[in-house]
Design a protein around this motif. Structure first.
Motif, PDB file in Angstrom:
ATOM      1  N   ARG A 128       0.904  -1.247   0.287  1.00 51.83           N
ATOM      2  CA  ARG A 128      -0.098   0.135   0.038  1.00 51.83           C
ATOM      3  C   ARG A 128       0.961   1.132  -0.547  1.00 51.83           C
ATOM      4  O   ARG A 128       0.914   2.099   0.432  1.00 51.83           O
ATOM      5  CB  ARG A 128      -1.227  -0.287   1.020  1.00 51.83           C
ATOM      6  CG  ARG A 128      -1.814  -1.452   1.093  1.00 51.83           C
ATOM      7  CD  ARG A 128      -3.057  -0.789   2.023  1.00 51.83           C
ATOM      8  NE  ARG A 128      -3.982  -1.940   1.862  1.00 51.83           N
ATOM      9  CZ  ARG A 128      -4.979  -1.962   2.027  1.00 51.83           C
ATOM     10  NH1 ARG A 128      -5.637  -0.445   2.812  1.00 51.83           N
ATOM     11  NH2 ARG A 128      -6.555  -3.171   2.170  1.00 51.83           N
ATOM     12  N   GLU A 147      -5.599   7.284  -1.455  1.00 51.10           N
ATOM     13  CA  GLU A 147      -6.301   6.238  -1.406  1.00 51.10           C
ATOM     14  C   GLU A 147      -7.406   4.942  -1.658  1.00 51.10           C
ATOM     15  O   GLU A 147      -7.550   3.845  -1.032  1.00 51.10           O
ATOM     16  CB  GLU A 147      -7.603   6.812   0.332  1.00 51.10           C
ATOM     17  CG  GLU A 147      -7.970   7.513  -0.161  1.00 51.10           C
ATOM     18  CD  GLU A 147      -9.192   7.608   0.810  1.00 51.10           C
ATOM     19  OE1 GLU A 147     -10.216   8.718   0.701  1.00 51.10           O
ATOM     20  OE2 GLU A 147      -8.380   7.525   2.036  1.00 51.10           O
ATOM     21  N   TRP A 148      -7.966   5.261  -2.799  1.00 49.77           N
ATOM     22  CA  TRP A 148      -8.682   4.940  -3.777  1.00 49.77           C
ATOM     23  C   TRP A 148      -7.666   3.856  -4.199  1.00 49.77           C
ATOM     24  O   TRP A 148      -8.412   2.406  -4.602  1.00 49.77           O
ATOM     25  CB  TRP A 148      -8.385   5.981  -4.586  1.00 49.77           C
ATOM     26  CG  TRP A 148      -9.413   6.778  -4.738  1.00 49.77           C
ATOM     27  CD1 TRP A 148     -10.357   7.563  -3.584  1.00 49.77           C
ATOM     28  CD2 TRP A 148      -9.742   8.101  -5.353  1.00 49.77           C
ATOM     29  NE1 TRP A 148     -11.533   8.218  -3.811  1.00 49.77           N
ATOM     30  CE2 TRP A 148     -11.188   8.913  -5.542  1.00 49.77           C
ATOM     31  CE3 TRP A 148      -8.975   8.591  -7.148  1.00 49.77           C
ATOM     32  CZ2 TRP A 148     -11.165  10.012  -5.435  1.00 49.77           C
ATOM     33  CZ3 TRP A 148      -9.140  10.313  -7.437  1.00 49.77           C
ATOM     34  CH2 TRP A 148     -10.635  10.413  -6.930  1.00 49.77           C
ATOM     35  N   GLN A 193      -8.217   0.490  -1.950  1.00 49.67           N
ATOM     36  CA  GLN A 193      -9.767   0.102  -1.554  1.00 49.67           C
ATOM     37  C   GLN A 193     -10.034  -1.260  -1.877  1.00 49.67           C
ATOM     38  O   GLN A 193      -9.483  -1.804  -3.211  1.00 49.67           O
ATOM     39  CB  GLN A 193     -10.540   1.103  -1.771  1.00 49.67           C
ATOM     40  CG  GLN A 193      -9.916   2.759  -0.663  1.00 49.67           C
ATOM     41  CD  GLN A 193     -11.704   3.383  -1.306  1.00 49.67           C
ATOM     42  OE1 GLN A 193     -12.318   2.797  -2.191  1.00 49.67           O
ATOM     43  NE2 GLN A 193     -11.574   4.826  -1.190  1.00 49.67           N
ATOM     44  N   GLU A 194     -10.900  -1.956  -0.998  1.00 46.35           N
ATOM     45  CA  GLU A 194     -11.367  -3.013  -1.625  1.00 46.35           C
ATOM     46  C   GLU A 194     -12.744  -3.210  -1.785  1.00 46.35           C
ATOM     47  O   GLU A 194     -13.140  -2.983  -0.130  1.00 46.35           O
ATOM     48  CB  GLU A 194     -10.322  -4.107  -1.281  1.00 46.35           C
ATOM     49  CG  GLU A 194      -9.378  -4.363  -1.439  1.00 46.35           C
ATOM     50  CD  GLU A 194      -8.079  -5.858  -1.161  1.00 46.35           C
ATOM     51  OE1 GLU A 194      -9.137  -6.679  -1.140  1.00 46.35           O
ATOM     52  OE2 GLU A 194      -7.365  -5.548  -0.959  1.00 46.35           O
ATOM     53  N   PRO A 228     -13.061   1.745  -5.880  1.00 38.26           N
ATOM     54  CA  PRO A 228     -14.147   2.166  -5.867  1.00 38.26           C
ATOM     55  C   PRO A 228     -14.645   2.476  -7.023  1.00 38.26           C
ATOM     56  O   PRO A 228     -14.099   2.529  -8.475  1.00 38.26           O
ATOM     57  CB  PRO A 228     -13.372   3.805  -5.533  1.00 38.26           C
ATOM     58  CG  PRO A 228     -12.768   4.231  -5.498  1.00 38.26           C
ATOM     59  CD  PRO A 228     -11.473   2.668  -5.623  1.00 38.26           C
TER      60      PRO A 228
END
Length: 214
Positions: free
Chosen positions: A157, A194-195, A198-199, A202
């Motif tokens: 990440r 942060e997109w 994401q799981e 978006p």
């Protein structure tokens, strides 16, 4: 980028097997077809094995977003693997996950490769490509004149963004305090870092609405 492997004449990776001798870049282009995922390094063919599910999902997410942005703003051309990038005569032929070519540099486009630097290159790091993407490719893209380089490591990440300085050296450009990174090459394009982690990722319309494109 997907994991690399040198195959033998039997083609154990399931991909086309490279010839048992070194070849020129021109010979490599003639040998490879449009479904071949491979790179050309110092005369040797490096076959790339299939990417992971997460890698494919993140690449697809970015390709769709960037394609919409480019279609609306029309700043140039967006391409993605499998498509070759040859930034210079003495630099390996690579296969970035995503590359963007500005309108003023579209004359560099050939049928199966980009003859010269892309303006933006995106590499999605896999478990086995981390050293290559941060090492060999980093310096090749820098030396070859790429203006902006994104390194996205979904396992850690971690997103690294580099922009070419006046001295020709990549400089790290962190996201702002609000977690947003703004591209220098694609004017007006920004990403919430942060997109990327994401799981599930978006929805497309959510991002396009934030960008004001729909």
């Amino acid at each position: 980028m997907a994991q690399e492997t040198k195959t033998d004449a039997m083609g154990e990776s399931g991909a086309p097997s490279p010839p048992p001798k070194k070849m020129t870049y021109e010979e490599f282009l003639a040998w490879a077809d449009e479904d071949t995922w491979a790179e050309w390094v110092d005369g040797e063919v490096i076959i790339l094995t299939p990417a992971s599910h997460r890698h494919q999902m993140l690449a697809g997410f970015l390709i769709v977003l960037l394609r919409h942005f480019v279609e609306v703003r029309q700043p140039g051309a967006l391409l993605f693997a499998p498509f070759q990038l040859k930034t210079g005569p003495d630099i390996p032929g690579r296969e970035p996950d995503i590359l963007f070519v500005a309108r003023e540099h579209l004359d560099r486009l050939r049928e199966t490769y980009l003859d010269g630097p892309a303006d933006l290159v995106v590499e999605i790091i896999s478990r086995d490509s981390r050293a290559r993407d941060r090492g060999e490719k980093f310096y090749e893209y820098e030396q070859g004149g790429v203006r902006e380089y994104w390194l996205l490591d979904y396992l850690r990440r971690q997103a690294e963004f580099y922009q070419r300085g006046p001295d020709g050296i990549f400089r790290p450009v962190p996201a702002a305090a609000d977690g947003i990174y703004r591209s220098a090459v694609l004017e007006g394009l920004w990403l919430r870092v942060e997109w990327l982690w994401q799981e599930p990722l978006p929805p497309l319309l959510t991002v396009l609405r934030e960008w004001g494109l729909v």
